[in-house]
Scaffold this active site. Structure first.
Site, short mmCIF file in Angstrom:
data_model
loop_
_atom_site.label_atom_id
_atom_site.label_comp_id
_atom_site.label_asym_id
_atom_site.label_seq_id
_atom_site.Cartn_x
_atom_site.Cartn_y
_atom_site.Cartn_z
N GLU A 32 0.85 -1.20 0.00
CA GLU A 32 0.00 0.00 0.00
C GLU A 32 0.88 1.25 0.00
O GLU A 32 1.78 1.38 0.82
CB GLU A 32 -0.93 -0.01 1.22
CG GLU A 32 -1.77 1.23 1.39
CD GLU A 32 -2.60 1.58 0.16
OE1 GLU A 32 -2.41 2.71 -0.35
OE2 GLU A 32 -3.42 0.76 -0.30
N CYS A 40 -11.85 3.81 -0.50
CA CYS A 40 -13.17 3.57 0.10
C CYS A 40 -13.20 3.97 1.58
O CYS A 40 -14.05 4.74 2.00
CB CYS A 40 -13.56 2.11 -0.04
SG CYS A 40 -15.15 1.72 0.70
N HIS A 440 -44.54 -5.68 10.65
CA HIS A 440 -45.27 -4.41 10.64
C HIS A 440 -45.09 -3.70 11.98
O HIS A 440 -45.13 -4.35 13.02
CB HIS A 440 -46.76 -4.68 10.40
CG HIS A 440 -47.61 -3.45 10.47
ND1 HIS A 440 -47.70 -2.55 9.43
CD2 HIS A 440 -48.40 -2.96 11.47
CE1 HIS A 440 -48.51 -1.56 9.79
NE2 HIS A 440 -48.96 -1.80 11.02
#
Length: 461
Positions: A32, A40, A440
């Site tokens: 890296e 990201c 619900h």
């Protein structure tokens, strides 16, 4: 140093690939050049969601009276909002460091280049080191694309990176491009009080979405005070004065827009230059590395995943590709990724989430359709939460009941789309969705109700 697998890049493609490789018993290293987690975690998905959360809380305060609450004094501290976002990103990046240690993955800092003979050269502070591996996986990601007529100077004409760390809030902003990046920043800055204009080349904003979604989203953004220009293109910019003057070409002729800052959000460019592809002989086409369905390049021992290969340039796609790639290397039985069943999410207000075919695409493929829509104005949960904007739209094949597409716009729909992804993976029909009892009151009921609407069984509209 010799490894089983070296991963070039530590974004959501690279670091996930490295972890899965380690789990499968491979001696693994990741290279890296900047921060673990890649764009990201550090400059993309995660810090933008932190900014958008601040915008949402600020919006709640502005509309407190709608909920029967009185808030006498409140204001924003733009610098603190940016600082919180950076703090969230830093925390996530540290979390990846922990995962690397936990999984015994070597992190090699520096700029990596692939070399012939299954080697990688890493340069840091003018010094070069060489490493070798049986398998080299390239996951170098992408960056903000620059158009010739919109050169980014990082101050007045900016990309998404600068948009996340502006030293002070601009009074006005032009956003060029209305994909997810463009509209998320447009929403954030508008919520903070910046006057925002979106310029989109296509006839509809968020052009990859179903047209019904695009139209609803445009209405919602306009209602929140964002100016929208479609069928429009920025021909040139003048940054010689205090701010930016953009010459915009429309069907009616040319118009000059003035703003403090112009954000160019016209897509991304793959990071495939200067990483040794030519020297190794790895084939590319149209800014992408060519791979087979298991992410092998044309050169044995070299693989590529994520934004640099064809397919949707999304974090979750890169992660899935990387896992599939190393599992295939390990000799496990793997199925190629179904790119037709990848969810796409946009985190503005209202949120957008979709998977599968749009109505237009389904018709073009010759399907006879059953389409159901359920508006959140008829949802008890949405009304109680004060978020009645939007709807769920489902598209089924009339002949066999196959779930061809699902398109949602509304509060929290990015957390609901996974139901459609899993159901489509399991080849569920519309009737099975109708007969699956949904709780619900929840927003998720709208999926069941939309499916019922497609088959003329809807109860609540």
């Amino acid at each position: 140093m010799k490894y089983d697998i070296i991963v070039l890049g530590s974004g959501p493609g690279g670091y996930v690939t490295a972890i899965r490789a380690s789990q499968l018993g491979f001696k693994t290293a990741v290279i890296e050049k900047e921060s673990l987690g890649g764009i990201c975690l550090n400059w993309g998905c995660i810090p933008t969601k932190a900014l958008l959360k601040s915008a949402q809380v600020f919006d709640y305060l502005k509309h407190a009276s709608d909920y029967g609450l009185t808030v006498k004094e409140f204001d924003k501290d733009f610098g603190a909002v940016i600082q919180r976002s950076r703090g969230v990103a830093d925390g996530m990046s540290k979390g990846i460091q922990f995962l690397m240690k936990k999984n015994k993955i070597d992190v090699i800092e520096g700029f990596g280049k692939v070399m012939p003979g299954k080697k990688v050269s890493v340069e840091k502070d003018g010094k070069k080191e060489e490493y070798s591996a049986d398998h080299i996986i390239i996951a170098t990601g992408a960056r903000s694309r620059e158009l010739p007529n919109l050169p980014q100077d990082g101050k007045k004409v900016i990309g998404y990176r600068q948009a996340m760390t502006l030293p002070e809030q601009p009074k006005s902003m032009i956003v060029v491009g209305s994909g997810a990046i463009g509209v998320e920043f447009a929403h954030f800055y508008n919520s903070m009080g910046t006057q925002v204009t979106i310029v989109e080349f296509m006839p509809n904003i968020v052009p990859v979405e179903d047209e019904d979604i695009s139209k609803q989203f445009e209405r919602s953004l306009k209602k929140s005070g964002i100016n929208i220009m479609t069928n429009a293109s920025v021909e040139k910019v003048d940054t010689s004065g205090n701010g930016v003057k953009a010459t915009v070409k429309t069907a009616k002729g040319e118009e000059i827009l003035e703003a403090d800052i112009l954000l160019s959000a016209v897509g991304i460019k793959s990071n495939i230059e200067n990483i040794g592809l030519e020297e190794v002989g790895i084939a590319t086409d149209k800014d992408k590395v060519l791979v087979n369905k298991y992410y092998q390049t044309n050169i044995p021992g070299y693989y590529a995943i994520g934004d640099i290969v064809p397919g949707q340039a999304l974090a979750h796609v890169a992660s899935a590709e990387g896992i599939l790639c190393v599992e295939k290397i390990a000799g496990l039985h793997v199925e190629p990724l179904d790119y037709g069943n990848i969810p796409g999410c946009t985190y503005a207000t209202p949120e957008i989430a979709s998977v599968g075919l749009t109505e237009k695409q389904a018709k073009e493929k010759g399907y006879e359709l059953k389409i159901g829509k359920f508006p959140f104005t008829a949802s008890g949960k949405a009304k109680a939460a004060g978020t009645p904007d939007g709807f769920v739209k489902v598209i089924f094949d009339a002949k066999y009941g196959e779930w061809l597409g699902c398109h949602m716009i509304g509060a929290g729909v990015t957390d609901m789309i996974a139901e459609a992804v899993v159901a489509r993976k399991l080849e569920t029909t519309g009737h099975e969705i109708i007969k699956s009892v949904h709780p619900h009151p929840t927003m998720s009921e709208a999926i069941m109700e939309a499916a019922a609407a497609a088959y003329d069984e809807v109860i609540h509209i």
